[in-house]
Design an enzyme around this catalytic site. Structure first.
Site, PDB file in Angstrom:
ATOM      1  N   ASP A  16       0.830  -1.208   0.000  1.00 46.44           N
ATOM      2  CA  ASP A  16       0.000   0.000   0.000  1.00 46.44           C
ATOM      3  C   ASP A  16       0.869   1.264   0.000  1.00 46.44           C
ATOM      4  O   ASP A  16       1.990   1.247   0.504  1.00 46.44           O
ATOM      5  CB  ASP A  16      -0.906  -0.019   1.238  1.00 46.44           C
ATOM      6  CG  ASP A  16      -2.037   0.978   1.136  1.00 46.44           C
ATOM      7  OD1 ASP A  16      -2.318   1.468   0.024  1.00 46.44           O
ATOM      8  OD2 ASP A  16      -2.653   1.267   2.181  1.00 46.44           O
ATOM      9  N   ASN A  18       1.341   3.427  -2.879  1.00 49.27           N
ATOM     10  CA  ASN A  18       1.896   3.868  -4.170  1.00 49.27           C
ATOM     11  C   ASN A  18       1.365   5.245  -4.566  1.00 49.27           C
ATOM     12  O   ASN A  18       2.107   6.097  -5.054  1.00 49.27           O
ATOM     13  CB  ASN A  18       1.535   2.876  -5.281  1.00 49.27           C
ATOM     14  CG  ASN A  18       2.177   1.524  -5.085  1.00 49.27           C
ATOM     15  OD1 ASN A  18       2.988   1.340  -4.196  1.00 49.27           O
ATOM     16  ND2 ASN A  18       1.809   0.571  -5.921  1.00 49.27           N
ATOM     17  N   ARG A  29      -0.367   8.969 -10.411  1.00 54.72           N
ATOM     18  CA  ARG A  29      -0.404   7.773  -9.565  1.00 54.72           C
ATOM     19  C   ARG A  29       0.353   6.591 -10.171  1.00 54.72           C
ATOM     20  O   ARG A  29       0.984   5.809  -9.478  1.00 54.72           O
ATOM     21  CB  ARG A  29      -1.861   7.358  -9.308  1.00 54.72           C
ATOM     22  CG  ARG A  29      -2.646   8.352  -8.486  1.00 54.72           C
ATOM     23  CD  ARG A  29      -4.085   7.882  -8.310  1.00 54.72           C
ATOM     24  NE  ARG A  29      -4.134   6.556  -7.708  1.00 54.72           N
ATOM     25  CZ  ARG A  29      -4.044   6.315  -6.406  1.00 54.72           C
ATOM     26  NH1 ARG A  29      -3.920   7.318  -5.570  1.00 54.72           N
ATOM     27  NH2 ARG A  29      -4.099   5.099  -5.944  1.00 54.72           N
ATOM     28  N   HIS A  33       2.988   3.313  -8.888  1.00 53.78           N
ATOM     29  CA  HIS A  33       2.909   1.870  -9.157  1.00 53.78           C
ATOM     30  C   HIS A  33       4.190   1.389  -9.849  1.00 53.78           C
ATOM     31  O   HIS A  33       4.681   0.301  -9.575  1.00 53.78           O
ATOM     32  CB  HIS A  33       1.699   1.547 -10.031  1.00 53.78           C
ATOM     33  CG  HIS A  33       0.390   1.911  -9.388  1.00 53.78           C
ATOM     34  ND1 HIS A  33       0.095   1.598  -8.084  1.00 53.78           N
ATOM     35  CD2 HIS A  33      -0.699   2.582  -9.861  1.00 53.78           C
ATOM     36  CE1 HIS A  33      -1.126   2.035  -7.788  1.00 53.78           C
ATOM     37  NE2 HIS A  33      -1.619   2.645  -8.844  1.00 53.78           N
ATOM     38  N   LEU A 127      11.334 -20.395  -4.100  1.00 58.65           N
ATOM     39  CA  LEU A 127      10.197 -19.577  -3.665  1.00 58.65           C
ATOM     40  C   LEU A 127       9.001 -19.709  -4.620  1.00 58.65           C
ATOM     41  O   LEU A 127       9.187 -19.669  -5.837  1.00 58.65           O
ATOM     42  CB  LEU A 127      10.645 -18.108  -3.618  1.00 58.65           C
ATOM     43  CG  LEU A 127       9.562 -17.075  -3.317  1.00 58.65           C
ATOM     44  CD1 LEU A 127       9.209 -17.101  -1.834  1.00 58.65           C
ATOM     45  CD2 LEU A 127      10.012 -15.670  -3.707  1.00 58.65           C
ATOM     46  N   SER A 192      -8.311  -5.063   4.542  1.00 65.97           N
ATOM     47  CA  SER A 192      -8.743  -4.721   3.184  1.00 65.97           C
ATOM     48  C   SER A 192      -9.142  -5.935   2.343  1.00 65.97           C
ATOM     49  O   SER A 192      -8.732  -6.063   1.186  1.00 65.97           O
ATOM     50  CB  SER A 192      -7.644  -3.930   2.458  1.00 65.97           C
ATOM     51  OG  SER A 192      -7.411  -2.723   3.121  1.00 65.97           O
TER      52      SER A 192
HETATM   53  C1  FPP Z   1      -1.773   0.122  -3.498  1.00 65.96           C
HETATM   54  O1  FPP Z   1      -1.369   1.467  -3.490  1.00 65.96           O
HETATM   55  C2  FPP Z   1      -1.164  -0.612  -4.619  1.00 65.96           C
HETATM   56  C3  FPP Z   1      -1.844  -1.155  -5.656  1.00 65.96           C
HETATM   57  C4  FPP Z   1      -3.321  -1.091  -5.790  1.00 65.96           C
HETATM   58  C5  FPP Z   1      -1.156  -1.842  -6.766  1.00 65.96           C
HETATM   59  C6  FPP Z   1       0.077  -2.627  -6.455  1.00 65.96           C
HETATM   60  C7  FPP Z   1       0.787  -2.854  -7.712  1.00 65.96           C
HETATM   61  C8  FPP Z   1       2.124  -2.803  -7.895  1.00 65.96           C
HETATM   62  C9  FPP Z   1       3.105  -2.640  -6.831  1.00 65.96           C
HETATM   63  C10 FPP Z   1       2.608  -2.862  -9.314  1.00 65.96           C
HETATM   64  C11 FPP Z   1       3.234  -4.048  -9.843  1.00 65.96           C
HETATM   65  C12 FPP Z   1       2.814  -5.368  -9.299  1.00 65.96           C
HETATM   66  C13 FPP Z   1       3.428  -6.502  -9.674  1.00 65.96           C
HETATM   67  C14 FPP Z   1       3.053  -7.808  -9.039  1.00 65.96           C
HETATM   68  C15 FPP Z   1       4.501  -6.503 -10.674  1.00 65.96           C
HETATM   69  P1  FPP Z   1      -2.456   2.609  -3.608  1.00 65.96           P
HETATM   70  O2  FPP Z   1      -2.532   3.027  -5.033  1.00 65.96           O
HETATM   71  O3  FPP Z   1      -3.746   2.156  -3.004  1.00 65.96           O
HETATM   72  O4  FPP Z   1      -1.801   3.740  -2.727  1.00 65.96           O
HETATM   73  P2  FPP Z   1      -2.534   4.892  -1.901  1.00 65.96           P
HETATM   74  O5  FPP Z   1      -3.343   4.217  -0.835  1.00 65.96           O
HETATM   75  O6  FPP Z   1      -1.404   5.690  -1.366  1.00 65.96           O
HETATM   76  O7  FPP Z   1      -3.383   5.653  -2.891  1.00 65.96           O
END
Ligand code: FPP
Length: 239
Positions: A16, A18, A29, A33, A127, A192
């Site tokens: 969480d 990103n 945003r 990611h 893994l 969540s």
């Molecule tokens: C949550 O942050 C993150 C996500 C919904 C996506 C996670 C995806 C990646 C890390 C990208 C690549 C994944 C792989 C497996 C290669 P958020 O956007 O909810 O953050 P916020 O709460 O700060 O808005």
């Protein structure tokens, strides 16, 4: 059950923060990611090195479909790009790939890429990387209930035969052990809708670090903290 084994066999991560990481930098945003994909690389490497057997990453929830179209398609492209650029390295590191969730909801290109990667890595023995995509804990339970009801309806199962193992065996995670440790980044204190059934006895470790800043040191800190935990599974302290 043996208390407090040194290295967790299965670690699950809620990645969480990103969006916040990107906002702090005045970036779109999707840049958060993109930076988060680097942290995935670091976490997979650190988990393999530490001798963890299963690593489950919450990459896309059923709720995430409600995000702007552009962010959703950006995330799908990022996933495909990650698989293409990392596949050789994953193979070299003896990593297997599995997925959980309603994969059929994903764009065909992403489904194809995941299936190819899964097959190519299927002989590996290190893994197991489990990517949760279009995943929801409640959706998973709904799907499991439907499966079990189908078995009952077909006369292959009597209701009184249903026990915890029946339910565990009908989940997307049937082949995997329950997580020993759940890591959540960016300081939120909630599950969540992640692995609701499987985390009954899981140790939880929450860090304020945003996912794109998460590196090996953070992972090792989580492992060190886990080693200090007393896991009793509802029993009492051994004397
Ligand atoms: C949550 O942050 C993150 C996500 C919904 C996506 C996670 C995806 C990646 C890390 C990208 C690549 C994944 C792989 C497996 C290669 P958020 O956007 O909810 O953050 P916020 O709460 O700060 O808005």
């Amino acid at each position: 059950m043996s208390a407090n084994p040194k290295v967790p066999r299965h670690i699950a991560i809620i990645m969480d923060g990103n969006g916040r990481w990107a906002r702090q930098r005045g970036l779109p945003r999707i840049e958060g990611h993109r930076a988060g994909a680097e942290s995935v690389r670091a976490a997979v490497h650190a988990a393999g090195e530490a001798g963890v057997k299963y690593l489950t990453l919450y990459a896309f929830s059923v709720e995430n479909w409600r995000r702007p179209k552009q962010e959703v398609s950006g995330l799908m492209r990022l996933l495909v790009r990650y698989l293409r650029s990392e596949i050789d390295e994953l193979d070299r590191n003896n990593v297997r790939l599995e997925t959980i969730g309603r994969l059929e909801d994903l764009p065909k290109s992403a489904q194809r890429e995941l299936e190819e990667a899964r097959q190519r890595l299927s002989k590996n023995t290190g893994l197991t990387l489990i990517v949760a995509l279009s995943y929801g804990g409640r959706t998973e339970l709904v799907d499991a209930m439907r499966k079990i009801a189908g078995e009952v309806q077909a006369g292959r199962l009597r209701p009184e035969q249903i026990d915890e193992a029946t339910i565990s065996g009908a989940l997307y995670t049937a082949k995997f052990p329950d997580p020993d440790l759940l890591i959540r980044t960016s300081g939120e204190m909630r599950l969540s809708n992640f692995l609701l059934w499987q985390t009954s006895y899981t140790e939880i470790w929450i860090t304020p670090t945003l996912w794109p800043d998460f590196r090996k040191e953070d992972f090792l800190q989580a492992l060190a903290d886990y080693r200090k935990r007393e896991r009793r599974f509802g029993g009492i302290e051994p004397t």
